[in-house]
Design a protein around this motif. Sequence first.
Motif, short mmCIF file in Angstrom:
data_model
loop_
_atom_site.label_atom_id
_atom_site.label_comp_id
_atom_site.label_asym_id
_atom_site.label_seq_id
_atom_site.Cartn_x
_atom_site.Cartn_y
_atom_site.Cartn_z
N HIS A 1 -47.53 -11.62 5.27
CA HIS A 1 -47.62 -10.56 4.27
C HIS A 1 -46.83 -10.94 3.02
N PHE A 2 -45.62 -11.44 3.22
CA PHE A 2 -44.77 -11.83 2.11
C PHE A 2 -45.46 -12.93 1.29
N GLN A 3 -45.97 -13.94 1.98
CA GLN A 3 -46.66 -15.05 1.29
C GLN A 3 -47.81 -14.53 0.44
N ARG A 4 -48.62 -13.67 1.04
CA ARG A 4 -49.81 -13.17 0.36
C ARG A 4 -49.44 -12.36 -0.87
N LEU A 5 -48.47 -11.46 -0.74
CA LEU A 5 -48.12 -10.58 -1.85
C LEU A 5 -47.42 -11.29 -3.00
N VAL A 6 -46.49 -12.18 -2.69
CA VAL A 6 -45.79 -12.84 -3.80
C VAL A 6 -46.73 -13.72 -4.61
N ARG A 7 -47.77 -14.23 -3.95
CA ARG A 7 -48.79 -14.98 -4.71
C ARG A 7 -49.70 -14.01 -5.48
N ARG A 8 -50.05 -12.89 -4.88
CA ARG A 8 -50.89 -11.90 -5.55
C ARG A 8 -50.19 -11.37 -6.80
N TRP A 9 -48.89 -11.16 -6.70
CA TRP A 9 -48.11 -10.64 -7.82
C TRP A 9 -47.67 -11.72 -8.80
N LYS A 10 -48.06 -12.96 -8.51
CA LYS A 10 -47.73 -14.11 -9.37
C LYS A 10 -46.23 -14.38 -9.48
N TRP A 11 -45.50 -14.11 -8.39
CA TRP A 11 -44.09 -14.49 -8.37
C TRP A 11 -43.97 -15.98 -8.11
N THR A 12 -44.98 -16.55 -7.47
CA THR A 12 -45.03 -17.99 -7.23
C THR A 12 -46.46 -18.38 -6.90
N ASP A 13 -46.76 -19.66 -7.09
CA ASP A 13 -48.06 -20.20 -6.69
C ASP A 13 -47.92 -21.06 -5.44
N GLU A 14 -46.71 -21.18 -4.93
CA GLU A 14 -46.44 -22.03 -3.77
C GLU A 14 -47.14 -21.49 -2.52
N THR A 15 -47.45 -22.39 -1.59
CA THR A 15 -48.05 -21.98 -0.32
C THR A 15 -47.16 -22.34 0.86
N ASP A 16 -46.24 -23.25 0.68
CA ASP A 16 -45.30 -23.64 1.74
C ASP A 16 -44.19 -22.59 1.84
N PRO A 17 -43.93 -22.06 3.04
CA PRO A 17 -42.91 -21.01 3.18
C PRO A 17 -41.53 -21.39 2.63
N ASP A 18 -41.10 -22.61 2.82
CA ASP A 18 -39.79 -23.02 2.30
C ASP A 18 -39.77 -23.01 0.77
N LYS A 19 -40.87 -23.42 0.16
CA LYS A 19 -40.95 -23.41 -1.30
C LYS A 19 -41.08 -21.99 -1.84
N ILE A 20 -41.80 -21.14 -1.10
CA ILE A 20 -41.90 -19.72 -1.49
C ILE A 20 -40.51 -19.10 -1.46
N GLU A 21 -39.79 -19.38 -0.39
CA GLU A 21 -38.43 -18.86 -0.24
C GLU A 21 -37.56 -19.26 -1.43
N ALA A 22 -37.63 -20.50 -1.82
CA ALA A 22 -36.82 -20.98 -2.95
C ALA A 22 -37.28 -20.36 -4.27
N ALA A 23 -38.58 -20.29 -4.49
CA ALA A 23 -39.11 -19.76 -5.75
C ALA A 23 -38.78 -18.28 -5.92
N VAL A 24 -38.99 -17.49 -4.88
CA VAL A 24 -38.71 -16.06 -4.96
C VAL A 24 -37.21 -15.83 -5.00
N GLY A 25 -36.46 -16.63 -4.27
CA GLY A 25 -35.01 -16.51 -4.29
C GLY A 25 -34.43 -16.71 -5.67
N ALA A 26 -35.08 -17.54 -6.48
CA ALA A 26 -34.60 -17.78 -7.84
C ALA A 26 -34.86 -16.59 -8.76
N LEU A 27 -35.75 -15.69 -8.36
CA LEU A 27 -36.10 -14.53 -9.19
C LEU A 27 -35.18 -13.33 -8.99
N PHE A 28 -34.50 -13.28 -7.85
CA PHE A 28 -33.71 -12.10 -7.48
C PHE A 28 -32.30 -12.49 -7.09
N PRO A 29 -31.35 -11.58 -7.29
CA PRO A 29 -29.99 -11.84 -6.82
C PRO A 29 -29.97 -11.99 -5.30
#
Length: 124
Positions: free
Chosen positions: A44-72
């Motif tokens: 769910h997290f993967q699908r939504l963060v890509r839908r909302w354009k928070w990241t284009d990554e598909t690898d969970p570790d890269k998604i974690e890093a990309a989204v982590g950079a957006l929020f405290p």
Amino acid sequence: MEQFGGEVPGRLEDLVKLPGVGRKTAFVVLGNAFGRPGITVDTHFQRLVRRWKWTDETDPDKIEAAVGALFPKSDWTDLSHHVIWHGRRICHARKPACGACPDRPALPRPTARARRTRRRRRSC
């Protein structure tokens, strides 16, 4: 029992050594049991963060890093819970309930710097 004396370990490196525990489960345990922030990247997290354009990554570790950079870091655990809940209850994969979407008011917004540096996300 043998490895950690019957105690749940409080470190990511130790938790993932346990059978059946990956990063996703480890971050849930660390965030909820130990108060250590982490981003839980499930389907769910993967699908939504890509839908909302928070990241284009598909690898969970890269998604974690990309989204982590957006929020405290202090928001990571709650952010994960909110996004996953939103994906399970409202923003479904095949048929998002956009009419019922509260526009994610419970989700923290990215910092001003992060908003300037990322692409515009699609609205739900």
